[in-house]
Write a protein that holds these residues in place. Structure first.
Motif, PDB file in Angstrom:
ATOM      1  N   GLN A 198      91.591 -49.623  28.613  1.00 42.13           N
ATOM      2  CA  GLN A 198      91.877 -50.521  29.753  1.00 42.13           C
ATOM      3  C   GLN A 198      93.244 -50.954  30.044  1.00 42.13           C
ATOM      4  O   GLN A 198      93.757 -50.874  31.029  1.00 42.13           O
ATOM      5  CB  GLN A 198      90.853 -51.724  29.564  1.00 42.13           C
ATOM      6  N   LYS A 199      93.864 -50.974  29.131  1.00 41.54           N
ATOM      7  CA  LYS A 199      95.191 -51.463  29.157  1.00 41.54           C
ATOM      8  C   LYS A 199      96.153 -50.166  29.990  1.00 41.54           C
ATOM      9  O   LYS A 199      96.784 -50.664  30.670  1.00 41.54           O
ATOM     10  CB  LYS A 199      96.015 -51.771  27.784  1.00 41.54           C
ATOM     11  N   ARG A 200      95.763 -49.088  29.579  1.00 40.93           N
ATOM     12  CA  ARG A 200      96.534 -48.065  30.275  1.00 40.93           C
ATOM     13  C   ARG A 200      96.162 -47.764  31.557  1.00 40.93           C
ATOM     14  O   ARG A 200      97.036 -47.607  32.291  1.00 40.93           O
ATOM     15  CB  ARG A 200      95.929 -46.933  29.322  1.00 40.93           C
ATOM     16  N   ILE A 201      94.892 -48.047  31.750  1.00 36.75           N
ATOM     17  CA  ILE A 201      94.421 -47.895  33.166  1.00 36.75           C
ATOM     18  C   ILE A 201      94.993 -49.175  33.948  1.00 36.75           C
ATOM     19  O   ILE A 201      95.556 -48.823  35.233  1.00 36.75           O
ATOM     20  CB  ILE A 201      92.844 -48.200  33.336  1.00 36.75           C
ATOM     21  N   TYR A 202      95.084 -50.225  33.577  1.00 36.70           N
ATOM     22  CA  TYR A 202      95.679 -51.388  34.321  1.00 36.70           C
ATOM     23  C   TYR A 202      97.248 -51.204  34.514  1.00 36.70           C
ATOM     24  O   TYR A 202      97.810 -51.377  35.484  1.00 36.70           O
ATOM     25  CB  TYR A 202      95.492 -52.746  33.639  1.00 36.70           C
ATOM     26  N   ASN A 203      97.834 -50.644  33.426  1.00 31.87           N
ATOM     27  CA  ASN A 203      99.361 -50.287  33.418  1.00 31.87           C
ATOM     28  C   ASN A 203      99.612 -49.400  34.728  1.00 31.87           C
ATOM     29  O   ASN A 203     100.609 -49.640  35.434  1.00 31.87           O
ATOM     30  CB  ASN A 203      99.767 -49.692  32.200  1.00 31.87           C
ATOM     31  N   PHE A 204      98.575 -48.568  34.796  1.00 33.72           N
ATOM     32  CA  PHE A 204      98.787 -47.366  36.041  1.00 33.72           C
ATOM     33  C   PHE A 204      98.737 -48.277  37.367  1.00 33.72           C
ATOM     34  O   PHE A 204      99.460 -47.815  38.293  1.00 33.72           O
ATOM     35  CB  PHE A 204      97.691 -46.195  35.761  1.00 33.72           C
ATOM     36  N   ILE A 205      97.697 -49.047  37.404  1.00 42.02           N
ATOM     37  CA  ILE A 205      97.524 -49.692  38.668  1.00 42.02           C
ATOM     38  C   ILE A 205      98.822 -50.529  38.890  1.00 42.02           C
ATOM     39  O   ILE A 205      99.225 -50.685  40.104  1.00 42.02           O
ATOM     40  CB  ILE A 205      96.098 -50.677  38.661  1.00 42.02           C
ATOM     41  N   LEU A 206      99.211 -51.211  38.014  1.00 41.80           N
ATOM     42  CA  LEU A 206     100.442 -52.078  37.954  1.00 41.80           C
ATOM     43  C   LEU A 206     101.577 -51.563  38.572  1.00 41.80           C
ATOM     44  O   LEU A 206     102.306 -51.898  39.325  1.00 41.80           O
ATOM     45  CB  LEU A 206     100.601 -52.987  36.922  1.00 41.80           C
ATOM     46  N   LEU A 207     101.819 -50.205  38.068  1.00 43.99           N
ATOM     47  CA  LEU A 207     102.864 -49.660  38.527  1.00 43.99           C
ATOM     48  C   LEU A 207     102.835 -49.254  39.862  1.00 43.99           C
ATOM     49  O   LEU A 207     104.049 -49.312  40.437  1.00 43.99           O
ATOM     50  CB  LEU A 207     102.855 -48.035  37.662  1.00 43.99           C
ATOM     51  N   LEU A 208     101.765 -48.962  40.639  1.00 40.75           N
ATOM     52  CA  LEU A 208     101.866 -48.405  41.889  1.00 40.75           C
ATOM     53  C   LEU A 208     101.553 -49.847  43.006  1.00 40.75           C
ATOM     54  O   LEU A 208     101.853 -49.824  44.069  1.00 40.75           O
ATOM     55  CB  LEU A 208     100.712 -47.513  42.308  1.00 40.75           C
ATOM     56  N   VAL A 209     100.933 -50.685  42.240  1.00 41.72           N
ATOM     57  CA  VAL A 209     100.691 -51.966  43.045  1.00 41.72           C
ATOM     58  C   VAL A 209     101.309 -53.038  42.290  1.00 41.72           C
ATOM     59  O   VAL A 209     100.563 -53.723  41.537  1.00 41.72           O
ATOM     60  CB  VAL A 209      99.114 -52.141  43.420  1.00 41.72           C
TER      61      VAL A 209
END
Lengths: 176, 572
Positions: A19-30
């Motif tokens: 989940q951390k990886r997923i959140y990291n991805f989201i935060l990168l773009l948003v």
């Protein structure tokens, strides 16, 4: 019933792992905590409801990030011009440069642990107030008597210190 | 690219973006930087990665971390939540705020509200003990020791009167210093005077709880406080639960009740009163002298209040057991043997021939006395220089022990009635019910409304220097009173003169005063003025009542100095 239970167990295990990886991805773009939190929740919800379509021998993170990307696109589309978002050029650069960072996420996490210990006392306090106590910067400003602008500059300095420390640790560990 | 300022700006922009406070122009700048420089793009990705590690990763993440020790029960719980979430996602409108999934922080150890300075910093990692030994989701919680409150002294205890402390550094004595590290202090009873490093004097009246924050700031949780700053400094701040008062020079008083409601009385100069504190404040006013306000934090308003400075102690002197609230000095009280602040006896009088005191109520017959020439010094009260029966028939009249004279004192009958009294009730005739003297339909001569009853012909001199010596932190600025013939005097022929002298010089004179007239007196007093003399004379009327076959021009001259006050001010 037992198969469904196993499926549920598996989903939770995978989610907790990545989940951390997923959140990291989201935060990168948003790059906005509030929007990223909402998108994370939507992503997890969709992942859960569509888990039966996930191929178990395939890459869970890639599958999850695909869902997250669609969520982000929908988010931008629905918001029209009401939100700030990166240009295509920026997004391309970001995604390209972030690959290596994601590959070494585990080591970076451990390195960060060490680096937090090394922060000066006052810097540690600020980091704790913001991230552990989850106090908005303006509340920290009220507590400490420092200006909001000043606090952002200090936090920026602290991040720079942490970043340099993590990079050094990564280099050191590579050579050991 | 490695320019320090540019990097600092870049980092700031990223953080502001994450917090949601970036402007469109700033974001455009950030976007341009990332789009045009791949190294900055990498920097950006690294910053996001660090923030991801530090930040609580959204509601779902937090929710899941509380089930790190995954059990069958916790799995079922998670499933229920996921199902509820999935249903909500299908039915909720776009961008609706999702239902909050309650979670508790997975913090091992104490939270940051515990300010124990002895605690060591610890670094806690939250790991999963599930089927996989892999690190699931790292939350870095940092345990730290908050910076200690300063131990550098910011104020000194100057004096106390009847003070009792229920929370204070041990064995508190005059001269002891306070520092922010003392934390919250509770004065359960009595008065304490502190002097801050910036020379602001603060007088606290218990019960009061307060904290010394810095050399120019105090937090008052509840209680009463009087603050006085020297002329050249301002900015002394009092923080209360619902407001902030910043001194703009020079004296104000604050009362906070136990519910946290604040009242401010501006005694001298001005101050800024703000609802909340410097960051949450939305409403602020300037209070000027003699204004008073009560804070309504809920409505962000200031309600008018009766200015009541005497509620607050301004000066104390443990040596004399003095507690001064700004009230004036009562000369009638002094005549009654008191200190000027209400300790004298009502109805106590001074015989002008002997200087001795007696009680008015002990008079068994009303007969006029014949006074003798000569000034009678008083030794039993420092504040009274002497008494006399005025008569200018033999020339200038001595009115002080320094031989200062009333140059043009009128000739009188030298007769006097009773003595100079601190009000009190008396009967005239003796079989009538006793009454307090009345002037303009108001009763005087009691503790509430003092009155110096001086039936003509009488004189008394007060020693202002002795008063100054007794109250060294206070200065005398004015003598104020009203004078007239009492309403309840017999309706025969009252006709008298009133005089007020300073060092023998007439500063007020009203001759031929009859019944039903009242005269206001206001005389400025400077530090150089030594003696204040009050005199009543019989008007010298030729035709008057005979008493025991003796012409008595003093008859019915019920002269009263109503509320004879020396107005005081704290010395700067």
């Amino acid at each position: 019933m037992s198969k469904e239970k196993d499926q549920n167990q598996l989903f939770i295990q995978l989610l907790m792992k990545y989940q951390k990886r997923i959140y990291n991805f989201i935060l990168l773009l948003v790059p906005n905590y509030a929007d990223a939190d909402d998108l994370m929740q939507e992503t997890v919800s969709t992942m859960w409801s569509k888990f039966d379509t996930f191929q178990q021998d395939s890459n869970f993170t890639a599958w999850a990030i695909k869902i997250a990307r669609n969520k982000i696109l929908n988010f931008r589309r629905n918001a029209n011009n009401k939100i700030l978002h990166f240009s295509e050029e920026s997004m391309t650069n970001i995604l390209e440069e972030s690959k290596e960072i994601f590959e070494k996420q585990h080591d970076r996490t451990l390195a960060l642990q060490e680096c937090l210990f090394k922060l000066a006392e006052y810097d540690r306090k600020l980091v704790s107030l913001r991230y552990e106590q989850d106090l908005p910067v303006k509340d920290i400003s009220r507590l400490t008597g420092r200006s909001v602008n000043g606090l952002y500059h200090t936090m920026a300095r602290i991040h720079k210190i942490l970043l340099q420390c993590v990079q050094r640790n990564m280099i050191f560990w590579k050579t050991v | 690219m490695e320019n320090h300022k540019k990097l600092q700006e870049f980092n700031c922009l990223v953080l502001r973006c994450l917090e949601g406070v970036i402007s469109p122009e700033e974001f455009a700048r950030l976007d341009k930087m990332i789009a045009s420089d791949s190294k900055l793009a990498r920097k950006y990705a690294e910053l996001i990665s660090i923030n991801c590690e530090l930040y609580k990763p959204g509601q779902m993440g937090t929710f899941l971390t509380q089930h790190v020790n995954q059990t069958e029960e916790s799995t079922d719980e998670i499933l229920e939540e996921l199902q509820a979430l999935a249903i909500h996602e299908k039915t909720a409108p776009a961008k609706e705020i999702l239902p909050h999934i309650d979670s508790e922080k997975v913090v091992i150890g104490n939270d940051l509200s515990d300010l124990s300075p002895e605690r060591n910093m610890k670094f806690f990692v939250c790991t999963a003990i599930a089927a996989s030994a892999a690190l699931l989701f790292l939350l870095a919680y940092i345990k730290f020791v908050p910076p200690r409150p300063s131990t550098i002294p910011v104020a000194v205890l100057i004096d106390t009167v009847n003070a009792q402390w229920s929370r204070a550094p041990e064995a508190l004595q005059k001269g002891d210093a306070f520092s922010p590290s003392d934390g919250a202090l509770i004065l359960s009873k009595g008065i304490a005077e502190l002097l801050f490093e910036n020379q602001t004097k603060v007088v606290l009246e218990g019960p009061a709880e307060f904290e010394l924050i810095s050399i120019d700031q105090i937090t008052l949780h509840y209680g009463r406080l009087f603050a006085s700053s020297p002329n050249q400094s301002y900015g002394f701040t009092v923080q209360t639960p619902d407001s902030q008062i910043v001194d703009l020079g020079t004296e104000f008083a604050v009362k906070v009740d136990v519910t946290g409601v604040t009242e401010v009385h501006m005694i001298k100069g001005k101050a800024r009163l703000t609802v909340g504190n410097k960051d949450t404040a939305q409403n602020s006013i300037i209070l000027t002298e003699t204004q008073a306000k009560r804070v309504d934090a809920a409505k962000q308003m200031f309600n008018p209040l009766r200015f009541s400075p005497v509620e607050f102690v301004r000066e104390i002197d443990s040596g004399r057991n003095l507690i001064w609230r700004g009230e004036p000095l009562n000369l009638a009280d002094i005549v009654g043997g008191g200190d000027g602040f209400g300790t004298g006896k009502i109805g106590s009088a001074i015989d002008p021939k002997t200087g001795s005191s007696f009680m008015l109520k002990n008079i068994t017959e009303w007969i006029p006395y014949q006074g003798s020439d000569g000034y009678v010094p008083i030794s039993w009260h420092d504040f009274i220089d002497g008494v006399f029966v005025p008569n200018g028939g033999s020339g200038p009249l001595t009115v002080t022990t320094e031989k200062q004279v009333f140059e043009h004192c009128p000739e009188t009958s030298r007769m006097y009635w009773a003595g100079i009294s601190n009000g009190g009730q008396f009967s005239e005739p003796l079989d009538a019910p006793p009454e307090f003297p009345r002037l303009n339909n108001t009763v005087y001569g009691n503790s509430e409304r003092p009155g110096l009853f001086m039936h003509s012909n009488l004189g008394i001199t007060f020693d202002l220097n002795a008063i100054r010596k007794a109250y060294p932190d206070i200065k005398i600025t004015e003598f104020r009173a009203a004078c007239g013939i009492c309403d309840n005097a017999p309706k025969r022929l009252p006709y008298a003169d009133f005089w007020v002298l300073v060092d023998g010089q007439v500063r007020f004179g009203q001759s031929g005063v009859r019944a039903d007239t009242v005269h206001e007196i206001s005389i400025s007093i400077t530090d150089n003025d030594r003696f204040l003399t009050l005199i009543t004379t019989d008007g010298g009327e030729e035709v008057s009542v005979l008493i025991n076959d003796v012409p008595a021009p003093i008859d019915s001259d019920w002269c009263l100095f109503a509320e004879p006050y020396l107005i005081l001010q704290a010395k700067e």
